[in-house]
Write an enzyme that holds these catalytic residues in place. Sequence first.
Site, mmCIF file in Angstrom:
data_model
loop_
_atom_site.group_PDB
_atom_site.id
_atom_site.type_symbol
_atom_site.label_atom_id
_atom_site.label_comp_id
_atom_site.label_asym_id
_atom_site.label_seq_id
_atom_site.Cartn_x
_atom_site.Cartn_y
_atom_site.Cartn_z
ATOM 1 N N SER A 75 -13.477 53.423 -41.973
ATOM 2 C CA SER A 75 -12.265 53.056 -41.573
ATOM 3 C C SER A 75 -12.507 52.506 -40.096
ATOM 4 O O SER A 75 -13.489 51.348 -39.670
ATOM 5 C CB SER A 75 -11.131 53.908 -41.397
ATOM 6 O OG SER A 75 -9.894 53.439 -41.313
ATOM 7 N N ASP A 132 -7.087 49.742 -51.801
ATOM 8 C CA ASP A 132 -6.577 50.057 -50.380
ATOM 9 C C ASP A 132 -5.536 49.320 -49.646
ATOM 10 O O ASP A 132 -5.780 48.115 -49.639
ATOM 11 C CB ASP A 132 -7.971 50.286 -49.712
ATOM 12 C CG ASP A 132 -7.806 50.787 -48.314
ATOM 13 O OD1 ASP A 132 -6.787 50.948 -47.894
ATOM 14 O OD2 ASP A 132 -8.848 50.911 -47.490
ATOM 15 N N HIS A 179 -7.573 54.222 -49.610
ATOM 16 C CA HIS A 179 -8.468 54.151 -48.515
ATOM 17 C C HIS A 179 -9.526 55.448 -48.359
ATOM 18 O O HIS A 179 -10.598 54.866 -47.899
ATOM 19 C CB HIS A 179 -7.334 54.240 -47.348
ATOM 20 C CG HIS A 179 -7.943 53.829 -45.964
ATOM 21 N ND1 HIS A 179 -8.888 52.847 -45.794
ATOM 22 C CD2 HIS A 179 -8.031 54.581 -44.985
ATOM 23 C CE1 HIS A 179 -9.202 53.001 -44.497
ATOM 24 N NE2 HIS A 179 -8.981 54.040 -43.807
#
Length: 268
Positions: free
Chosen positions: A107, A214, A244
């Site tokens: 991320s 996601d 995610h």
Amino acid sequence: MTTVRKWEFAGTRGSVTARIWTDGDPWYIAVLVHGYGEHLGRYDHVADVLARHGAVVCGPDHMGHGRSAGDRVLVEDYDDVVADLHTVVEAARGDHPDLPVVMIGHSVGGLIASRYAQLHGGVLAALVLSGPVLGHWHILDELLPLDEIPDEPIDTSTLSRDPAVGKAYIEDPLVWHGPFRKTTVEALDTALKRVSEHGRLGDLPIFYMHGAADELVRPRDTRTGIDAVRGTDFTERLYPGARHEIFNETNREEVLADVTAFIDGVLT
């Protein structure tokens, strides 16, 4: 059996807590880079797989995150976070000077890891990017124009198809559950632009992996950033239906097996 220890050092903006996992004699160094609002303790299972695969695994809680010092989730410049990360990497290399280094960023950690590769690329043997915030992030588009950031908790169903992941996230006292800080939002925007403008990463082997479903960091938004930084040695994997946090997804064993297989292919 995997063992873990914590250590602290003086970071760019205060004390930083780092972790090291080991299991036997390592043949490479794996550096974990966590995402926004979380901490490295959420990656114990990832570190365990890597350690049993033959890595000495390390990484910090970023400034203002987890057990590290600083105002919560306040980052004025993400290059400072990269500098703290470099301290951890250099400590691991000092203990294991002959081992190659693989960096794994998830991320916003993917953004940090990409910037690290741009500034210290010669240190890395490979780079793994999991659902990275690169190129464009719709959340920043929503937050940047606002003078005051609303306190809206994350929809934990976007993290994983496994409801236990969302429950653990909510109950974790080291996870930040409050709103974004305006300064951090601006710093993220600056970091995204820096990484995109810096250019490609040459022949550094990159494994880009993303959950196809996601909605927190959308693959179509990441695509522009990936295309800006990817080099000549590039592998990509999208996981149908995955959200995610692919390291916490229902197919996490498949995801982690793909990571270790990529490392095997690069290092052996």
